[in-house]
Design a protein around this motif. Structure first.
Motif, short mmCIF file in Angstrom:
data_model
loop_
_atom_site.label_atom_id
_atom_site.label_comp_id
_atom_site.label_asym_id
_atom_site.label_seq_id
_atom_site.Cartn_x
_atom_site.Cartn_y
_atom_site.Cartn_z
N HIS A 24 17.07 -8.10 -14.93
CA HIS A 24 18.51 -7.77 -15.08
C HIS A 24 19.03 -8.50 -16.31
N HIS A 30 20.97 -8.97 -19.98
CA HIS A 30 22.11 -8.49 -20.78
C HIS A 30 22.01 -9.22 -22.12
N GLU A 48 28.07 -0.36 -19.38
CA GLU A 48 28.35 -0.04 -17.98
C GLU A 48 29.36 1.10 -17.93
N LYS A 77 23.61 2.91 -16.99
CA LYS A 77 24.15 1.98 -15.98
C LYS A 77 25.46 2.54 -15.42
N ASP A 88 21.61 -12.04 -14.29
CA ASP A 88 22.89 -11.81 -14.96
C ASP A 88 23.20 -12.94 -15.95
ZN LIG Z 1 24.78 -7.55 -14.77
#
Ligand SMILES: [Zn+2]
Length: 423
Positions: free
Chosen positions: A64, A66, A139, A185, A322
């Motif tokens: 996950h 970013h 997102e 996403k 995250d």
């Molecule tokens: Zn995330």
């Protein structure tokens, strides 16, 4: 390139106990793995690396990532970054992740449409150092949902793109797919700080989710979802979402549904952000601080409970936390494995398998990634320590005697969170 890693404790990612052995790497593949006592005629003439006393394992996979979330305190600070500066900062995050022992990463979302795509391609071409990357879109969120940074009087951008109705979702998904993302996403549920869309509600409709999934699946690409609410988890399963993140408030029925599709889907708690944020907000006695703290506590408890249960049910859970927020900065990603052990009931071996074998499957390359096995890609970590005895050794980058990705050797830099190529 031919390298014999000799006399290591080989942990191959399958869950089997480690054994004394040697591994022959040829170019970017593992050519042979044999017990130490066996002779390996093929190794004649290969460069030899003495790995006595060290633990050899597959490179880890961040499930996950970013990489374009660059440790800012607010989401809208990402929107303020010009693309040129932002690209360089994402590159930096990629080097940190590789330096933390992660040789692959499944992106959980990019902050701008082409950031992951450009970084993935530059890494693949060897222009910049970083993990193998599956690129995600920003997102896709509904108006007022997580990642919609706009205000009535301000057109602020955050890490989300607001789209409403199936037509807008389809169009934005197709645009991102056209630009080269591997994963679309969708933010099906809200989150703790988003007043019109909190964690326990599913704000993206059935028709919107279905439109996003159809756009991606039509061309064999995947969909990942932000799904904290139980209804969001169910919606994700029903419409064929491939990676269902968080699942914190999944009820019994949602858990049954996840279990029913466990060979098809991946999940990932992204728990480090919750744990670190809860720690950071302790002592904030403002009314807002108390509200957020209460919501975080509920999320923390729910996430622990649900992942203990998901582990028991054999649902594939990805390591990935995250990272990329001010209170959960890039490069500390190996902390996740320890949290799996302390909070979700994983044994160290199970946490390592989640970070390696399961990660390789989530990269859609389970046939060649995530194991120390002949024919597999040479993504390897040589660790000075025993992660099976203390999983936290992986958080100490000084312990990495070698990080190998695609047969290329790296060492963590001293004094910086980066890596350097050995040659
Ligand atoms: Zn995330």
């Amino acid at each position: 390139m031919r390298l014999l890693i000799d006399n290591a404790r080989v942990w191959d990612g399958s869950g089997a106990a480690p054994f004394p052995g040697k591994v022959l790497v040829e170019d970017n593949r593992i050519a042979a793995v044999v017990p130490q006592a066996e002779t390996l005629a093929d190794a004649a003439g290969a460069e030899r690396l003495d790995a006595a006393g060290k633990f050899l394992m597959p490179g880890m996979v961040e499930g996950h990532a970013h990489l374009s979330f660059v440790d800012t305190p607010r989401g809208t600070a990402l929107g303020e970054l010009p693309p040129e500066d932002h690209t360089l900062m994402a590159m930096d995050a990629g080097r940190k992740l590789l330096g933390a022992g992660f040789t692959s990463a499944v992106s959980g979302a990019a902050a701008k449409i082409r950031l992951d795509v450009a970084l993935r391609d530059a890494i693949e071409q060897g222009v910049v150092d970083g993990p193998r990357l599956l690129a995600a879109s920003p997102e896709l969120t509904v108006t007022g949902g997580l990642g919609d940074g706009r205000r009535l009087h301000l057109d602020l951008q955050s890490f989300g793109v607001a789209v409403d109705g199936p037509d807008e979702v389809r169009k934005m998904a197709r645009l991102c797919l056209r630009e080269g993302v591997d994963t679309v996403k969708l933010n099906i549920s809200g989150d703790i700080g988003t007043e019109s869309a909190l964690s326990d509600v599913a704000v993206m409709t059935d028709a919107e989710v279905a439109a996003g999934v159809e756009a991606a699946h039509t061309i064999d690409r995947r969909v990942a979802a932000h799904a904290r609410a139980s209804a969001a988890v169910k919606r994700a399963v029903q419409h064929g979402v491939d990676i269902i993140y968080h699942c914190d408030f999944a009820d019994e029925e949602a858990l049954d549904m996840l279990e029913g599709v466990k060979d098809r889907i991946f999940t990932g708690p992204a728990f480090s952000l919750i744990a670190n944020r809860l720690e950071a907000i302790r002592g904030d006695n403002t009314p807002r601080g108390r509200v957020i703290s209460d919501r975080l506590k509920a999320l923390y408890e729910a996430s622990c409970g649900v992942h203990v249960e998901m582990r028991k049910r054999g649902i594939r859970i990805l390591v990935g936390g995250d990272y990329g927020f001010a209170d959960n900065p890039q490069g500390n990603n190996a902390r996740d494995l320890a949290l799996f052990v302390t909070h979700f009931g994983f044994s160290p071996s199970e946490a390592l398998q989640a970070a390696t074998r399961t990660g390789g499957e989530a990269m859609r390359r389970g046939h060649e990634l995530g194991l120390v096995k002949p024919g597999y890609l040479a993504d390897l970590l040589l660790v000075d320590g025993d992660p099976l005895a203390d999983i936290r050794v992986l958080q100490d980058r000084k312990r990495f005697a070698l990080i190998m990705k695609d047969g290329v050797r790296y060492r963590p830099c001293e004094g910086t969170p980066h890596v350097r190529r050995l040659h």
